[in-house]
Design a protein around this motif. Structure first.
Motif, PDB file in Angstrom:
ATOM      1  N   GLU A  16      37.512  39.628  35.969  1.00  0.00           N
ATOM      2  CA  GLU A  16      37.123  39.219  37.255  1.00  0.00           C
ATOM      3  C   GLU A  16      37.758  37.764  37.385  1.00  0.00           C
ATOM      4  O   GLU A  16      38.188  37.399  38.652  1.00  0.00           O
ATOM      5  CB  GLU A  16      35.611  39.003  37.388  1.00  0.00           C
ATOM      6  N   LYS A  17      38.038  36.983  36.377  1.00  0.00           N
ATOM      7  CA  LYS A  17      38.627  35.802  36.646  1.00  0.00           C
ATOM      8  C   LYS A  17      40.269  35.944  37.159  1.00  0.00           C
ATOM      9  O   LYS A  17      40.640  35.237  38.262  1.00  0.00           O
ATOM     10  CB  LYS A  17      38.709  34.862  35.683  1.00  0.00           C
ATOM     11  N   LYS A  18      40.677  37.009  36.285  1.00  0.00           N
ATOM     12  CA  LYS A  18      42.053  37.249  36.704  1.00  0.00           C
ATOM     13  C   LYS A  18      42.085  37.907  37.958  1.00  0.00           C
ATOM     14  O   LYS A  18      43.089  37.394  38.846  1.00  0.00           O
ATOM     15  CB  LYS A  18      42.624  38.288  35.573  1.00  0.00           C
ATOM     16  N   ASP A  19      41.326  38.673  38.433  1.00  0.00           N
ATOM     17  CA  ASP A  19      41.396  39.140  39.894  1.00  0.00           C
ATOM     18  C   ASP A  19      41.085  38.110  41.060  1.00  0.00           C
ATOM     19  O   ASP A  19      41.929  38.272  41.938  1.00  0.00           O
ATOM     20  CB  ASP A  19      40.138  40.140  40.093  1.00  0.00           C
ATOM     21  N   GLN A  20      40.456  37.060  40.626  1.00  0.00           N
ATOM     22  CA  GLN A  20      40.150  35.808  41.577  1.00  0.00           C
ATOM     23  C   GLN A  20      41.235  35.149  41.559  1.00  0.00           C
ATOM     24  O   GLN A  20      41.808  34.802  42.837  1.00  0.00           O
ATOM     25  CB  GLN A  20      39.053  35.227  41.022  1.00  0.00           C
ATOM     26  N   ILE A  21      42.040  34.702  40.622  1.00  0.00           N
ATOM     27  CA  ILE A  21      43.151  34.156  40.559  1.00  0.00           C
ATOM     28  C   ILE A  21      44.287  34.812  41.212  1.00  0.00           C
ATOM     29  O   ILE A  21      45.167  34.195  42.196  1.00  0.00           O
ATOM     30  CB  ILE A  21      43.694  33.738  38.997  1.00  0.00           C
TER      31      ILE A  21
END
Length: 130
Positions: A16-21
């Motif tokens: 999810e953090k990767k998707d946000q970045i």
């Protein structure tokens, strides 16, 4: 089993953090592409740049300025008169002048070798000193 679920949850959070970045970077890339390859006019709409405030919203809402009729002023034509250039005598009228006869030839050189006549003076030199 609990350990596996915990690791799966950690991976989901990490994804999810990767998707946000990734979504932030894609938005930044699209913004920079629009800025680089888009129209380079100052007349951008507010909607083009989210979060950007406009300085001229208040001015656009006011009624447009009335056209001012130009005021015509009549100016007389004039001619520039050229100053007459002084001639040679006017330029040097205040400088004292003396005539000096230049005689650099000897008596032998003053007679013509072909016909034997004497040479005649044909001119003089003016000397001016300050």
């Amino acid at each position: 089993m609990k350990d596996l679920r915990k690791t799966i949850e950690e991976h989901h959070e990490y994804d999810e953090k990767k998707d946000q970045i990734i979504s932030n970077l894609q938005a930044e890339i699209s913004y920079l592409k629009a800025k680089l390859f888009g129209a380079s006019s100052e007349k951008r709409r507010k909607e083009d740049l989210p979060g950007q405030m406009s300085l001229f919203d208040e001015l656009m809402e006011e009624e447009p300025a009335k056209e001012i009729e130009p005021e015509y002023i009549e100016i007389k034509a004039h001619e520039r008169k050229r100053k007459k250039k002084p001639d040679f005598n006017e330029q040097f009228r205040d400088i004292p002048v003396r005539q000096e006869f230049v005689d650099t030839l000897t008596e032998e050189q003053k007679t013509c070798s072909i016909c034997g006549t004497k040479m005649v003076e044909i001119g003089h030199e003016l000397i001016r000193k300050y």
